[in-house]
Design a protein around this motif. Structure first.
Motif, PDB file in Angstrom:
ATOM      1  N   UNK A 166       0.706  -1.244   0.127  1.00 47.07           N
ATOM      2  CA  UNK A 166      -0.081  -0.080   0.039  1.00 47.07           C
ATOM      3  C   UNK A 166       1.045   1.333  -0.230  1.00 47.07           C
ATOM      4  N   UNK A 167       1.987   1.219   0.240  1.00 43.26           N
ATOM      5  CA  UNK A 167       3.042   2.166   0.353  1.00 43.26           C
ATOM      6  C   UNK A 167       3.500   2.685  -1.222  1.00 43.26           C
ATOM      7  N   UNK A 168       3.189   1.705  -1.914  1.00 38.90           N
ATOM      8  CA  UNK A 168       3.546   2.108  -3.568  1.00 38.90           C
ATOM      9  C   UNK A 168       2.368   2.902  -4.232  1.00 38.90           C
ATOM     10  N   UNK A 169       2.823   3.352  -5.330  1.00 35.75           N
ATOM     11  CA  UNK A 169       1.769   4.006  -6.223  1.00 35.75           C
ATOM     12  C   UNK A 169       1.099   2.693  -6.996  1.00 35.75           C
ATOM     13  N   UNK A 170      -0.223   3.171  -7.487  1.00 35.31           N
ATOM     14  CA  UNK A 170      -0.675   2.033  -8.571  1.00 35.31           C
ATOM     15  C   UNK A 170       0.128   1.620  -9.476  1.00 35.31           C
ATOM     16  N   UNK A 171       0.964   2.725 -10.137  1.00 34.26           N
ATOM     17  CA  UNK A 171       1.911   2.287 -11.328  1.00 34.26           C
ATOM     18  C   UNK A 171       2.980   1.410 -10.999  1.00 34.26           C
ATOM     19  N   UNK A 172       3.506   1.688  -9.509  1.00 38.16           N
ATOM     20  CA  UNK A 172       4.672   0.666  -9.286  1.00 38.16           C
ATOM     21  C   UNK A 172       4.040  -0.619  -9.033  1.00 38.16           C
ATOM     22  N   UNK A 201       7.065  -7.077  -5.763  1.00 36.20           N
ATOM     23  CA  UNK A 201       8.393  -6.335  -6.072  1.00 36.20           C
ATOM     24  C   UNK A 201       8.650  -6.628  -7.576  1.00 36.20           C
ATOM     25  N   UNK A 202       9.647  -6.037  -8.130  1.00 37.72           N
ATOM     26  CA  UNK A 202      10.227  -6.053  -9.504  1.00 37.72           C
ATOM     27  C   UNK A 202      10.462  -7.345  -9.730  1.00 37.72           C
ATOM     28  N   UNK A 203      10.389  -8.082 -11.205  1.00 34.82           N
ATOM     29  CA  UNK A 203      10.638  -9.136 -11.581  1.00 34.82           C
ATOM     30  C   UNK A 203      12.154  -9.456 -11.887  1.00 34.82           C
ATOM     31  N   UNK A 204      12.741 -10.326 -11.349  1.00 33.66           N
ATOM     32  CA  UNK A 204      14.204 -10.509 -11.441  1.00 33.66           C
ATOM     33  C   UNK A 204      14.721 -10.404 -12.886  1.00 33.66           C
ATOM     34  N   UNK A 205      14.121 -10.908 -13.813  1.00 34.09           N
ATOM     35  CA  UNK A 205      14.581 -10.865 -15.339  1.00 34.09           C
ATOM     36  C   UNK A 205      14.520  -9.350 -15.678  1.00 34.09           C
ATOM     37  N   UNK A 206      14.063  -8.434 -15.029  1.00 36.46           N
ATOM     38  CA  UNK A 206      14.084  -6.946 -15.368  1.00 36.46           C
ATOM     39  C   UNK A 206      15.406  -6.443 -15.426  1.00 36.46           C
ATOM     40  N   UNK A 207      16.317  -7.019 -14.441  1.00 35.39           N
ATOM     41  CA  UNK A 207      17.736  -6.482 -14.491  1.00 35.39           C
ATOM     42  C   UNK A 207      18.625  -6.724 -15.903  1.00 35.39           C
ATOM     43  N   UNK A 208      18.144  -7.891 -16.515  1.00 31.89           N
ATOM     44  CA  UNK A 208      18.884  -8.121 -17.675  1.00 31.89           C
ATOM     45  C   UNK A 208      18.417  -6.911 -18.829  1.00 31.89           C
ATOM     46  N   UNK A 209      17.164  -6.667 -18.808  1.00 30.82           N
ATOM     47  CA  UNK A 209      16.751  -5.427 -19.653  1.00 30.82           C
ATOM     48  C   UNK A 209      17.606  -4.407 -19.344  1.00 30.82           C
TER      49      UNK A 209
END
Length: 229
Positions: free
Chosen positions: A70-76, A84-92
């Motif tokens: 709830x501390x994050x925005x809808x976009x986040x 949280x973020x998907x691990x494979x995002x770091x490769x992008x």
């Protein structure tokens, strides 16, 4: 926003922002000593791991908040995978930053000059990054499989129905969230290990900017929505 984890997250972002700025500065200015950059990298990683250690503790006590963030925005939240973020995002991030820097120095590189940045990844580094990406995809899929019935319903349905499940099922869900966080941290750490200190600094700055960028855009859109309502 009033939860302890939410407050910790906001304070953590502020500290991470400072360290990321120091890392960014270290890639463009002379260093005071050879150990300076590795120390900054270690500091960044320690700060980054701190948030996920706290999340691991929170998973045993408030799994709903950990997933709903709830501390994050809808976009986040729209970008989240298991809280949280998907691990494979770091490769992008690696490929995007590498391409941008390669194009900006392409004349020097074609002349045989080594820039030493992320645009100057060696063939062996690219191969190892690609291998790690495949491994990370497999581990993401394994976590998805472990979630089973939870994932089939989707995160929103999960949060609506979690009050009716057993303690054993909640425990299994908490363990899956912990595994997802461990994979996030392991992926960042292993990418850093494949890079030179300068490349690692540039990579970690891009990781931080992923956090700040999503936060900044989310806040902007939320303010616009509130204004137009």
């Amino acid at each position: 926003m009033g939860s302890p984890l939410g407050q910790f997250y906001l304070e953590w972002l502020d500290h991470l922002h400072l360290t990321a700025n120091q890392l960014l500065s270290s890639t463009t200015k002379p260093l005071p000593s050879p150990d300076h950059l590795p120390l900054l990298i270690s500091r960044f990683l320690m700060q980054y791991f701190d948030y996920y250690r706290v999340r691991s503790l929170a998973a045993d006590h408030d799994i709903v908040s950990l997933l709903s963030t709830p501390w994050c925005t809808p976009l986040e939240r729209s970008l989240h995978w298991i809280g949280s973020w998907r691990p494979t995002m770091v490769f992008h991030l690696v490929y995007t930053e590498s391409s941008i820097l390669f194009e900006s120095h392409i004349i020097d590189i074609l002349r045989g000059y080594r820039t030493g940045d992320l645009g100057d990844l060696s063939p062996s580094q690219l191969r190892m990054v690609s291998d790690l990406q495949c491994e990370t995809v497999r581990e993401e899929n394994e976590i998805n499989d472990e979630l089973g019935e939870w994932q089939e319903a989707g995160a929103c349905d999960l949060l609506l129905t979690i009050s009716g499940v057993t303690d054993v099922q909640v425990f299994r869900l908490a363990e899956a969230v912990k595994k997802a966080d461990e994979l996030r941290l392991k992926t960042v750490r292993r990418v850093v290990e494949l890079l030179t200190p300068r490349q690692a600094a540039e990579f970690l700055v891009s990781v931080a900017e992923m956090e700040f960028g999503a936060r900044g855009l989310g806040m902007k859109y939320s303010q616009l929505s509130a204004t137009s309502a």
